[in-house]
Design a protein around this motif. Structure first.
Motif, PDB file in Angstrom:
ATOM      1  N   LEU A  31      31.314 -41.494 -24.412  1.00 19.42           N
ATOM      2  CA  LEU A  31      31.127 -40.100 -24.008  1.00 19.42           C
ATOM      3  C   LEU A  31      31.377 -39.142 -25.168  1.00 19.42           C
ATOM      4  O   LEU A  31      30.734 -38.098 -25.278  1.00 19.42           O
ATOM      5  N   ALA A  32      32.324 -39.497 -26.031  1.00 18.56           N
ATOM      6  CA  ALA A  32      32.630 -38.644 -27.178  1.00 18.56           C
ATOM      7  C   ALA A  32      31.593 -38.757 -28.288  1.00 18.56           C
ATOM      8  O   ALA A  32      31.550 -37.914 -29.178  1.00 18.56           O
ATOM      9  N   GLY A  33      30.783 -39.818 -28.255  1.00 20.37           N
ATOM     10  CA  GLY A  33      29.759 -39.992 -29.279  1.00 20.37           C
ATOM     11  C   GLY A  33      30.249 -40.682 -30.531  1.00 20.37           C
ATOM     12  O   GLY A  33      29.778 -40.398 -31.635  1.00 20.37           O
ATOM     13  N   ILE A  34      31.189 -41.608 -30.380  1.00 19.03           N
ATOM     14  CA  ILE A  34      31.733 -42.333 -31.533  1.00 19.03           C
ATOM     15  C   ILE A  34      30.877 -43.576 -31.797  1.00 19.03           C
ATOM     16  O   ILE A  34      30.616 -44.351 -30.873  1.00 19.03           O
ATOM     17  N   PRO A  35      30.422 -43.778 -33.049  1.00 18.76           N
ATOM     18  CA  PRO A  35      29.663 -45.005 -33.346  1.00 18.76           C
ATOM     19  C   PRO A  35      30.604 -46.202 -33.324  1.00 18.76           C
ATOM     20  O   PRO A  35      31.806 -46.056 -33.569  1.00 18.76           O
ATOM     21  N   PRO A  36      30.084 -47.384 -33.016  1.00 19.53           N
ATOM     22  CA  PRO A  36      28.679 -47.749 -32.811  1.00 19.53           C
ATOM     23  C   PRO A  36      28.263 -47.775 -31.347  1.00 19.53           C
ATOM     24  O   PRO A  36      27.299 -48.455 -31.001  1.00 19.53           O
ATOM     25  N   PHE A  37      28.987 -47.066 -30.498  1.00 19.58           N
ATOM     26  CA  PHE A  37      28.683 -47.116 -29.067  1.00 19.58           C
ATOM     27  C   PHE A  37      27.432 -46.297 -28.760  1.00 19.58           C
ATOM     28  O   PHE A  37      27.008 -45.436 -29.540  1.00 19.58           O
ATOM     29  N   ALA A  38      26.854 -46.555 -27.580  1.00 25.85           N
ATOM     30  CA  ALA A  38      25.556 -45.974 -27.246  1.00 25.85           C
ATOM     31  C   ALA A  38      25.589 -44.451 -27.216  1.00 25.85           C
ATOM     32  O   ALA A  38      24.585 -43.797 -27.506  1.00 25.85           O
ATOM     33  N   GLY A  39      26.737 -43.873 -26.873  1.00 28.31           N
ATOM     34  CA  GLY A  39      26.831 -42.414 -26.821  1.00 28.31           C
ATOM     35  C   GLY A  39      26.552 -41.740 -28.146  1.00 28.31           C
ATOM     36  O   GLY A  39      26.054 -40.609 -28.189  1.00 28.31           O
ATOM     37  N   PHE A  40      26.860 -42.414 -29.248  1.00 26.41           N
ATOM     38  CA  PHE A  40      26.564 -41.855 -30.569  1.00 26.41           C
ATOM     39  C   PHE A  40      25.059 -41.708 -30.765  1.00 26.41           C
ATOM     40  O   PHE A  40      24.574 -40.673 -31.234  1.00 26.41           O
ATOM     41  N   PHE A  41      24.313 -42.739 -30.412  1.00 27.81           N
ATOM     42  CA  PHE A  41      22.866 -42.716 -30.601  1.00 27.81           C
ATOM     43  C   PHE A  41      22.204 -41.698 -29.669  1.00 27.81           C
ATOM     44  O   PHE A  41      21.256 -41.002 -30.066  1.00 27.81           O
ATOM     45  N   SER A  42      22.689 -41.600 -28.430  1.00 27.14           N
ATOM     46  CA  SER A  42      22.098 -40.632 -27.497  1.00 27.14           C
ATOM     47  C   SER A  42      22.329 -39.208 -27.982  1.00 27.14           C
ATOM     48  O   SER A  42      21.422 -38.368 -27.908  1.00 27.14           O
ATOM     49  N   LYS A  43      23.531 -38.925 -28.488  1.00 23.39           N
ATOM     50  CA  LYS A  43      23.800 -37.584 -29.024  1.00 23.39           C
ATOM     51  C   LYS A  43      22.959 -37.323 -30.265  1.00 23.39           C
ATOM     52  O   LYS A  43      22.459 -36.198 -30.482  1.00 23.39           O
TER      53      LYS A  43
END
Length: 477
Positions: free
Chosen positions: A379-391
């Motif tokens: 949710l915070a947009g930290i790589p390498p999780f998917a939230g980073f790529f979506s943001k």
């Protein structure tokens, strides 16, 4: 009437109506022994609805009912995402529905939830404002019943009352705006209306009223005041459904209508979105820092996430539409994972939902603590999780259209959001607690749902074919 067109273009709706009928009949005739299979039956039916949307869906656009119901290929993707979210919510709701005070109401929960989903399907495929408004009401009225489902617990009745009153007010505003559009254009068809808009004062007022109605469903500032109280009072399974499925459908519909209908007034609605995005992200982040109840915490988090979603809407391009759908899919995985952990802890600890209750959770329930941490990092947009790529994609879509300052403000706010997400992680891993939540084993349905969400968090960002597949069909709005 072309019945072949109905069968082809409305397969998702037909499958969903069949699921509603089966759920109603099963609730009516099933004995006490057979009711334990209610949840597996509904999960199978939802899997069938997902298959109906995705398997061999038509690649060409079309319409039925004189153009009131339209179809483009991207609708199948959106509807399947909404159905996937509903399936995960059903898995997470099983433990709650087995309680003594809710077990006899299982049928009502499933029928009401599927009814709201059907309304969202009609909203997504609407080509006429009458069809759109009927779909919105079908999605809103049963939702109020779901919010008040636990009417004897946790202020659920109060939350339901607040939700329905705010929903009625928002619907009234929207209907008033639609009447202005009809008065100035002489039609309610999306395709015909776009060519008759001239940006008059009455039409700008109609745009504001229409945006206000959908802004309520998406929980954008300043239409967000109901969100925290409703999220806190509603059953956790309903809160997760409201925060993801309802928000995702409304965001897609808002972009589709702005691009289809209000294209001649692009400067006006982009100016409105510009202000609303800044307010939503900033105000929600500041209020999230002050929250101790985790459901209220995620309520303000969802308001902030809605502001980020609007970055894709303001671009008004096919790239923006692809980024929006991808962001909703990633947000679905992360948010439902967080709510799944909250629901599991709540059901097995006597209703603990405060942040202080999670102090030392890692010592007793390390797997749940890890899942919650990964969900919050996404949710915070930290790589390498998917939230980073979506943001990254929604920032890129807005930046490409020249909204450089807006993207910079959004980037600054991601730092603030990282701080309050870290507060929860700190509580679980670092803050000591003499009496943490006792160790427990979640039920099978909850474990399956968390595995699905965890797979989405870890894989959606690195498996590029997911984004490419969405991009392939994000055309012909």
């Amino acid at each position: 009437m072309d019945f072949s067109g109905i069968l082809i273009y409305m397969r998702g709706e037909i499958a969903l109506i069949a699921a509603i009928v089966i759920a109603f009949l099963y609730d009516l005739v099933a004995g006490k022994g057979a009711r334990k299979y209610f949840n597996p039956l509904m999960c199978i039916l939802m899997a069938g609805c997902i298959a109906a949307c995705l398997v061999s869906f038509p690649r060409e656009s079309g319409d039925v009912f004189g153009g009131m119901f339209t179809y483009v290929p991207v609708h199948s993707i959106v509807k399947s995402i909404l159905a996937i979210g509903t399936l995960i919510v059903f898995l997470q709701a099983d433990t709650w529905l087995r309680r003594d005070d809710t077990e006899f109401k299982r049928g009502e929960f499933y029928v009401l939830t599927l009814s709201t989903l059907l309304g969202m399907y009609f909203m997504v495929s609407a080509g006429h404002f009458l069809m759109f408004f009927i779909g919105m009401e079908l999605a809103s009225v049963p939702m109020a019943c779901l919010v008040a489902f636990d009417k004897y617990r946790h202020n659920s009745a109060e939350a339901g009352a607040k939700f329905i009153l705010c929903a009625l007010f928002a619907s009234g505003l929207m209907l008033y705006g639609i009447s202005f559009l009809y008065g100035t254009c002489g039609t309610l068809y999306f395709e015909d209306m776009a060519s008759r808009l001239d940006g008059s004062a009455l039409q700008i007022l109609a745009l504001v009223f229409f945006f206000s109605g959908l802004g309520f469903k998406i929980s954008l500032v300043p239409f967000h005041l109901w969100t925290a109280d409703t999220y806190q009072g509603a059953p956790t399974a309903v809160t997760s459904y409201l925060s993801v499925v309802s928000k995702g459908s409304a965001a897609f519909v808002l972009m589709a209508v702005l691009v289809k209908v209000f294209a001649p007034m692009v400067e006006q609605w982009q100016m409105i979105l510009y202000v609303v995005i800044i307010l939503s992200i900033t105000v929600a982040n500041l209020f999230a820092i002050r929250q101790q109840n985790l459901k209220r915490f995620l309520a303000f988090s969802s308001i902030s996430q809605a502001g980020y979603i609007m970055l894709a809407v303001i671009s008004g391009t096919s790239f923006g539409m692809t980024s929006l759908i991808y962001y909703v899919l990633v947000y679905l995985a992360a948010n439902l994972a967080a709510f799944g952990v909250i629901s599991a802890v709540e059901q097995n600890s006597g209703g603990k939902v405060n942040m202080s209750d999670y102090n030392g959770l890692y010592k007793t329930n390390p797997k749940l603590a890890v899942v919650m941490t990964l969900a919050l990092f996404s949710l915070a947009g930290i790589p390498p999780f998917a939230g980073f790529f979506s943001k990254f994609f929604i920032f890129a879509s807005a930046f490409e259209e020249g909204f450089h300052v807006l993207v910079f403000i959004a980037l600054i706010n991601t730092i603030v959001s990282l701080y309050y997400y870290i507060l929860v992680v700190k509580a679980m891993f670092i803050t000591p607690n003499d009496s943490p939540v006792a160790a427990f084993r979640s039920d099978c349905s909850t474990r399956i749902s968390l595995v699905l969400c965890l797979a989405g968090i870890l894989l959606l960002g690195i498996v590029s074919s997911v984004y490419d597949g969405i991009n392939l069909f994000s055309f012909g709005l």
